[in-house]
Structure formats: structure tokens, C-alpha cells
Design a protein around this motif. Structure first.
Motif, PDB file in Angstrom:
ATOM      1  N   GLU A  85       0.845  -1.208   0.000  1.00  0.00           N
ATOM      2  CA  GLU A  85       0.000   0.000   0.000  1.00  0.00           C
ATOM      3  C   GLU A  85       0.878   1.255   0.000  1.00  0.00           C
ATOM      4  OE1 GLU A  85      -3.340   0.177  -0.125  1.00  0.00           O
ATOM      5  OE2 GLU A  85      -3.924  -1.893   0.246  1.00  0.00           O
ATOM      6  N   ARG A  88       2.318   1.702  -3.488  1.00  0.00           N
ATOM      7  CA  ARG A  88       1.291   2.237  -4.392  1.00  0.00           C
ATOM      8  C   ARG A  88       1.090   3.729  -4.146  1.00  0.00           C
ATOM      9  NH1 ARG A  88      -4.929   0.350  -4.554  1.00  0.00           N
ATOM     10  NH2 ARG A  88      -4.901   1.475  -2.607  1.00  0.00           N
ATOM     11  N   SER A  89       1.005   4.131  -2.897  1.00  0.00           N
ATOM     12  CA  SER A  89       0.813   5.546  -2.569  1.00  0.00           C
ATOM     13  C   SER A  89       1.971   6.401  -3.078  1.00  0.00           C
ATOM     14  CB  SER A  89       0.665   5.728  -1.055  1.00  0.00           C
ATOM     15  OG  SER A  89      -0.515   5.109  -0.608  1.00  0.00           O
ATOM     16  N   LEU A  91       3.930   5.819  -5.607  1.00  0.00           N
ATOM     17  CA  LEU A  91       3.855   5.921  -7.065  1.00  0.00           C
ATOM     18  C   LEU A  91       2.720   6.839  -7.511  1.00  0.00           C
ATOM     19  CD1 LEU A  91       4.693   2.271  -8.112  1.00  0.00           C
ATOM     20  CD2 LEU A  91       6.115   4.321  -8.396  1.00  0.00           C
ATOM     21  N   TRP A  92       1.602   6.796  -6.801  1.00  0.00           N
ATOM     22  CA  TRP A  92       0.468   7.658  -7.157  1.00  0.00           C
ATOM     23  C   TRP A  92       0.877   9.123  -7.001  1.00  0.00           C
ATOM     24  CZ3 TRP A  92      -0.070   3.236  -8.532  1.00  0.00           C
ATOM     25  CH2 TRP A  92      -1.244   2.550  -8.753  1.00  0.00           C
ATOM     26  N   GLY A  95       2.336  10.399  -9.940  1.00  0.00           N
ATOM     27  CA  GLY A  95       1.436  10.436 -11.090  1.00  0.00           C
ATOM     28  C   GLY A  95       1.427   9.144 -11.892  1.00  0.00           C
ATOM     29  N   THR A  97       0.035   5.650 -12.910  1.00  0.00           N
ATOM     30  CA  THR A  97      -1.251   4.961 -12.831  1.00  0.00           C
ATOM     31  C   THR A  97      -1.046   3.456 -12.944  1.00  0.00           C
ATOM     32  OG1 THR A  97      -1.584   5.196 -15.203  1.00  0.00           O
ATOM     33  CG2 THR A  97      -2.527   6.905 -13.800  1.00  0.00           C
ATOM     34  N   ALA A  98      -2.015   2.715 -12.485  1.00  0.00           N
ATOM     35  CA  ALA A  98      -1.909   1.254 -12.470  1.00  0.00           C
ATOM     36  C   ALA A  98      -2.095   0.666 -13.861  1.00  0.00           C
ATOM     37  CB  ALA A  98      -2.942   0.659 -11.519  1.00  0.00           C
ATOM     38  N   GLU A 101      -4.896  -2.917 -11.244  1.00  0.00           N
ATOM     39  CA  GLU A 101      -5.170  -2.434  -9.894  1.00  0.00           C
ATOM     40  C   GLU A 101      -4.796  -3.480  -8.845  1.00  0.00           C
ATOM     41  OE1 GLU A 101      -5.984   0.552  -9.053  1.00  0.00           O
ATOM     42  OE2 GLU A 101      -6.456   1.337 -11.040  1.00  0.00           O
ATOM     43  N   VAL A 122       2.403  -1.774 -12.468  1.00  0.00           N
ATOM     44  CA  VAL A 122       2.578  -0.461 -13.085  1.00  0.00           C
ATOM     45  C   VAL A 122       3.681  -0.569 -14.120  1.00  0.00           C
ATOM     46  CG1 VAL A 122       1.837   0.885 -11.074  1.00  0.00           C
ATOM     47  CG2 VAL A 122       4.247   0.286 -11.335  1.00  0.00           C
TER      48      VAL A 122
END
Length: 142
Positions: A85, A88-89, A91-92, A95, A97-98, A101, A122
């Protein structure tokens, strides 16, 4: 270099178009630079025991064909992380995107058991497909 450091017996080397852009991506997920060179632009990265080499594209690189984008077609690299998690955060925030998901996936490892991981995929700045996974444990395959 410390002679007692762990060296993985298989370490992929990825040709990248811009080493600095790739380093921003890989450092965001927790990789650190073990060492780097300038000519050609190169970095040896590690995250736990996962190791990866990045070399910026140059005329004398080890490429057998012209590099078509996205790079790395037909392969994905799984990297086990302690907190998927958080990866993922991070990388978000960049910017990113997956490609796929996040989901929990259970894979059969024998006739009686499965092992699970929480994972998402990703693409890095050059299109290499990276699957970040957190181990969920083992269960009966009932």
C-alpha cells in the motif's frame, strides 16, 4: 564496495531512456542506489535482496534490435515489498497509474496449498512492467 554485501546471482539490467527519471520511479518505491557510474550512465539498485541494474541507452549498449516503446514487452518483474500500500501511494504521488489495480491473488503451490500476495502492476518510465507484491501467507487449497 563491501565484500560481505549480498550479490544476487541473477540481476536484470534494463536499458532506460533517462536514468534520472527511472531513478525517481525506483527510489519512490524504496530502491536505493548501491553504486552508480557516469559513462555510460548506470545505477545498481537494491531493495532488500531484490537487485536491478539500469543503464541509460547509448550507441554501444547491449541491444540486439532497435528499442521499440514500451520497453520490456513480454516480461514483468515481481518485487516483493513489506508494505505494498505504501509503494502504491508513493507511485500515485508521482502520477503513475496502475496497469492492473491492486488485488489479493492466491496461487496454487501444491495440490493442497496456496500462497497469497497483495499485488498491483505499473509501468516504469520506459514501459517495463513492474509487479509489486506483499506476501499474505499460505492456506489450504480447499
Amino acid at each position: 564496495m563491501d565484500e560481505d554485501q549480498y550479490w544476487n546471482p541473477l540481476v536484470p539490467e534494463l536499458t532506460v531512456s533517462n536514468l534520472e527519471a527511472s531513478l525517481r520511479f525506483y527510489e519512490a518505491v524504496g530502491f536505493t542506489i548501491r553504486f552508480r557510474r557516469e559513462q555510460p550512465a548506470f545505477a545498481y539498485l537494491e531493495l532488500g535482496q531484490a537487485q536491478l541494474m539500469l543503464e541509460q541507452e547509448h550507441p554501444h549498449g547491449w541491444n540486439v534490435e532497435p528499442l521499440d516503446r514500451p520497453l520490456g514487452r513480454g516480461i514483468n518483474f515481481q518485487v516483493e515489498v513489506a508494505d505494498v500500500e505504501a509503494v502504491r501511494s508513493a507511485l500515485w504521488l508521482l502520477g503513475v497509474t496502475a496497469f492492473r489495480e491492486m488485488e489479493d491473488t492466491w496461487y496454487p503451490v501444491s495440490r493442497t496449498h496456496q500462497e497469497g500476495q497483495r499485488e498491483f502492476l505499473v509501468q516504469d518510465p520506459d514501459g517495463y512492467l513492474m509487479r509489486f507484491a506483499q506476501y499474505l501467507g499460505r492456506r489450504s487449497a480447499a
